[in-house]
Write an enzyme that holds these catalytic residues in place. Structure first.
Site, short mmCIF file in Angstrom:
data_model
loop_
_atom_site.label_atom_id
_atom_site.label_comp_id
_atom_site.label_asym_id
_atom_site.label_seq_id
_atom_site.Cartn_x
_atom_site.Cartn_y
_atom_site.Cartn_z
CE LYS A 75 -3.80 2.17 2.61
NZ LYS A 75 -4.71 2.09 3.77
CB SER A 150 -7.92 4.11 2.90
OG SER A 150 -7.11 3.40 3.81
CB SER A 174 -8.45 1.39 5.82
OG SER A 174 -9.05 2.65 5.80
#
Lengths: 483, 477
Positions: A75, A150, A174
């Site tokens: 990420k 997210s 997330s």
């Protein structure tokens, strides 16, 4: 190759069925082929191939561990030495960290290959990936819908088989919500289980990195690599790291499952409720006992979360001032101008909204009413969970009140967007570990089952998830066009 | 109207740790800009603070030394404000739960001892520096100092004059150096002071509105800045004005204070507990261990010097003003076979005078305690006179020889042969009949002339006491 599990891939590398370079090239070409998913912000092709070559040398000497030569992706919130780390923001579009996050360092040490950096909501603030400066990643199950957020890029890339597994971070859901919306497996560990060093902060007391993969067994392999005390992170916990794969295949003997009443109210979509019920029935078939539990303070989780997370973010994001790194506006007239325009031009609307909320909540005269009150609520919620988990082994419920929604559907209504984390946020406030695993479909869109465990009981969560994945194949379903 | 001055001080003592409070970067002073600022000090994304335990130990030592309450549980808080040399946009400090709670320090002013309350002392990180010269209208940022550990020591508003404020500041300065937790170097900013000053009509209970004087970094400036501010405040009030709560900067060149910002312009710092750092727990065992490691503190040492060596309060105060000076004195006493009085006088007089002339610290003294003790021994056993001793001291200052070597080489030994002195006296009396006549006629002042002549003739090596005695006898005849 892209449908194999981590253990299968590792076995293939060792049996010389393919080299790490071949494996890496295979995934790089898939990433290239499916660019329209917008799952990656940066593809680090050169570095990936270098790492793959090195891994092949190790493998030739029968060196290395399970992850040696396995392509993975990070990420874009984890700092990577030499590869830019944007956190999904224009503010960091030019930022290359001179250090690796501890998590990245661990994967590097293990000889894993980094394919690139995955798309995310700006500074991890969002539930749909739509706040990313680089545009939203799309859900492979239906490209008109969001992948969640997210860690939307991570979930989309795994669902589309662009990477075997990836890292994510979870502040209010997330990891779990995008995992649910994309039909993959995600684990948010206990707060303090995985080092936050080099993981760009959104809300420090809630942020936690964790694995995202196609199965619980793969997630266990990744968590094994990520977990552990880190002297560089004072909030990481010096607690022994067990072998997360050791008990996966042990049947669950008399598992006690708690169902929080508040997770099954009328607000929950009926179709989703049926999927969750079916999953729970699967557990009862194998002898689990079900118990209803009540957690009276859960209703206050969302407001408490948005006060605490916003307060922390308003302070955490003060360092983005245009002085030392990151975006600086053109021709600043003076200091004030440099601050206001640099921040005004480089932060997106959602980030600004949360900075403003947090600044307000911490202001003189409001601190007690908001921040302190929210901290009290946080304690009450933690106590609710402690009480419930003293009666049962795990808690189960939905991850998200809906399946993946349409791109643009909620961007105009922040409250609706915030409510998509209604079942996940409380777990962050309590600091507990929780998973999302694929449990079925509604209108051909994946639904996630949430499993919540006690502090540092990730192994139990993984075992509980794996036992389900042994008797179901939801986690093996592949979206059309990505088989 | 008679006015009473009320002063409270906030002192920032830079803790003498090798590395910064939340990073491994060096705290050494004077390096090239930004060469001692690591990713943590630069506030780069994703990095985290890790508390330097040495800073905690130093803060606890300070607390123990002022008999303060050491909180069992203490918390770091973020103080949020934007400034270019504040890398994170917040300073990690302590707010509600400081590490050191209420304590006190006793000061001596005009022979009276007064107890000044210390409200609290807390740990925090320093900011960097903004450099305005050499950048053609731009500002340069040096973050070497960012993250340097500070102990902010906040007093009660217990001081009633600039003199008391200076005495308090000196006491603290002395104490932190005794504890070896701060080098006390004020030029380098290791010990800085802000003063809260207000005035009120004598007898009034409630405090007047205060102003805060920032960064007054020498003892002299503190006294001057406070006195100026007091005069300004009295002027304002007596002319019908009111004091505005504000922060003022002391300009040493212009010798005046100027307004920096008023209360309305003050920042709302939005303090909240830093979620990146765990609370500090101070165990009783750590407190006990640190307590056992405390050195003899200035007040106790001064008491001991007075009782053990029979020194007066003033001399004891001078000799205990630093740990190094006190140690020098004790070693000198030992080397001189316990000639305490002379050791005290020589150190507090000639030695300190000579050091000050060359701006040397006691640790840099060209004469060490063993050599000084050797000199004192020779004065005490009458080998040389006090006057000759000054000459020997001078030679010792510029060389490596011992007092004995110098006395021997230069033939400075006091003449103890009374026959020789007698002969000299006789000659002088014979050669100066006029003066003899004057003396015998009652002009006793002339006696000094004879002493001078004898000393001249013996090159100062005759014992003055002996010369006096013999002259008196001879001149009677």
């Amino acid at each position: 190759m892209h449908n194999k599990t981590l253990i299968e891939l590792a076995a293939g590398l060792r049996s010389r069925s393919y080299s790490s370079v071949e494996l890496t090239q295979h995934f790089l070409s898939r990433i290239q082929q499916h660019q329209d998913l917008n799952a990656f912000i940066t593809v680090s092709e050169d570095i990936a191939l270098q790492q793959a070559e090195q891994a092949d040398k190790k493998l030739a000497n029968d060196d290395g561990g399970l992850l040696t030569g396995i392509p993975l992706a990070q990420k874009d919130i984890f700092c990577t030495d030499g590869v830019k780390t944007t956190c999904g923001s224009k503010m960091l579009d030019n930022f290359i960290a001179p250090y690796n996050a501890t998590v990245v360092e661990k994967f590097n040490d293990a000889g894993a290959v980094m394919l690139g950096k995955l798309n995310m909501d700006e500074f991890a603030m969002g539930s749909s990936n739509e706040t990313s400066f680089y545009g939203a990643s799309k859900n492979p199950w239906n490209s008109d819908t969001v992948p969640g957020g997210s860690s939307g890029g991570s979930a989309a890339a795994i669902a589309a088989r662009l990477t075997p597994a990836a890292t994510g971070t979870d502040t209010g859901g997330s990891i779990r919500q995008p995992a649910a919306l994309c039909g993959i497996t995600g684990l948010k560990p206990t707060y303090g289980r995985v080092s936050r060093y080099g993981m760009i902060a959104y809300a420090s007391s809630l942020d936690q990195g964790g694995p995202m993969a196609r199965s619980a067994a793969d997630a266990a392999q990744l968590l094994q690599m990520m977990a552990g005390f880190d002297t560089k992170d004072s909030t990481s916990v010096d607690h022994p790291v067990p072998d997360y794969s050791a008990d996966l295949n042990q049947p669950l003997q008399g598992l006690k499952i708690g169902l929080p009443e508040q997770f099954f109210s009328d607000d929950l979509d009926q179709a989703i409720a049926s999927v969750i019920q079916a999953a729970i029935d699967e557990y009862t078939k194998s002898g689990a006992q079900i118990k209803s539990v009540s957690m009276p303070h859960l209703d206050y989780a969302i407001p408490a979360y948005y006060v605490i997370a916003s307060a922390e973010c308003s302070s955490n994001l003060s360092r983005y001032d245009g002085v030392r790194f990151g975006y600086r506006c053109q021709n600043p007239q003076d200091l004030e101008d440099m601050y206001t325009r640099s921040r005004g031009e480089a932060f997106g609307a959602e980030v600004k909204r949360r900075i403003l909320m947090g600044t307000y909540a911490l202001s003189a005269g409001y601190y007690d009413a908001y921040y302190l009150k929210a901290q009290k609520v946080r304690r009450l919620i933690s106590n609710d969970f402690k009480q419930a988990l003293s009666e049962v082994d795990v808690l189960m419920g939905p991850v998200s009140p809906t399946t993946a929604f349409k791109l643009g559907e909620k961007t105009g209504d922040p409250i609706q967007m915030y409510l998509s984390d209604i079942y996940t946020i409380a777990i962050n406030l309590a600091g507990l570990p929780a998973m999302s695993i694929p449990a079925g479909f509604v209108n051909e869109m994946p639904v996630g089952l949430q499993i919540i465990g006690n502090y540092f009981e990730e192994a139990k969560l993984l075992q509980t998830a794996h036992q389900y994945q042994m008797v179901t194949d939801w986690h093996q379903r592949t979206p059309h066009g990505f088989e | 109207m008679e006015w009473e001055v009320v002063i409270g001080l906030e002192i920032h003592a830079q803790l003498a740790t090798k590395s910064k409070i939340f990073s491994g970067a060096s705290t050494a002073y004077g390096a090239q800009p930004n060469t001692q600022a690591c990713a943590v000090d630069l506030g780069l994304p994703g990095v985290l603070p890790v508390l330097n335990q040495e800073a905690v130990r130093m803060a606890v030592k300070f607390g123990l030394a002022i008999e303060a309450e050491i909180t069992h549980y203490s918390v770091f808080a973020r103080k949020n404000y934007f400034y270019p040399d504040l890398p994170k946009g917040y300073q990690i400090s302590q707010f509600e739960l400081p590490i050191v709670g209420p304590g006190h320090i006793d000061i001596d002013v005009d022979g009276n001892t007064k107890r000044i309350g210390v409200t609290r002392a807390h740990l925090e990180e320093d900011a960097g520096k903004s450099l305005h010269a050499d950048f053609q209208g731009l500002t340069g940022i040096d973050l070497n100092r960012a993250g340097t550990p500070l102990l902010e020591i906040v007093s009660e508003p217990d001081m009633r004059s600039a003199k008391e404020a200076v005495a308090y500041m000196r006491k603290l300065h002395e104490l932190v150096r005794y504890l070896e937790i701060c080098d006390g170097n004020m030029q380098e900013g290791s010990f800085r002071c802000d003063a809260n000053v207000s005035v009120r009509p004598k007898g009034q209970q409630e405090f007047g509105t205060r102003t805060e004087l920032k960064n007054i970094n020498s003892f002299r400036f503190v006294e001057r800045a406070i006195n100026h501010e007091v005069e300004r405040q009295i002027d304002v009030i007596e002319n019908g004005g009111t004091i505005i709560q504000e922060t003022r900067l002391y300009d040493a060149d212009a010798d005046e204070t100027r307004s920096m910002r008023t209360k309305e312009e003050a920042n709302d710092y939005r303090y909240f507990p830093d979620p990146d750092l765990l609370p500090i727990y101070i165990e009783d065992s750590l407190k006990a261990q640190l307590k056992s490691e405390l050195p003899e503190l200035p007040a106790a040492k001064k008491e001991r010097f007075m009782s053990q060596f029979g020194l007066d309060q003033e001399t004891a105060g001078i000799l205990t003003s630093t740990r190094e000076l006190a140690q020098f004195f004790e070693l000198t006493v030992e080397a001189s076979d316990n000639v305490v009085k002379l050791a005290a006088n020589w150190i507090s007089g000639d030695l300190i005078g000579a050091l000050n002339k060359q701006s040397l610290e006691i640790t840099e003294s060209p004469i060490d305690p063993v050599r000084l003790g050797g000199l004192i021994k020779r004065i005490s056993d009458n080998t040389i006179s006090g006057k000759i001793a000054k000459q020997v001291f001078e030679a010792m200052w510029h060389g490596q020889d011992s007092a004995d070597d110098i006395i021997e080489a230069q033939g400075l030994k006091q003449i103890t042969d009374t026959g020789a002195i007698e002969a000299i006296i006789d000659t002088i009396i014979a050669n100066n009949p006029k003066q003899v006549e004057q003396y015998l006629g009652g002009k006793e002042k002339v006696f000094g002339f004879f002493v001078g002549q004898v000393m001249k003739e013996t090159q100062g090596k005759a014992s003055p006491a002996e010369v006096n005695k013999m002259l008196k006898q001879k001149l009677k005849k």
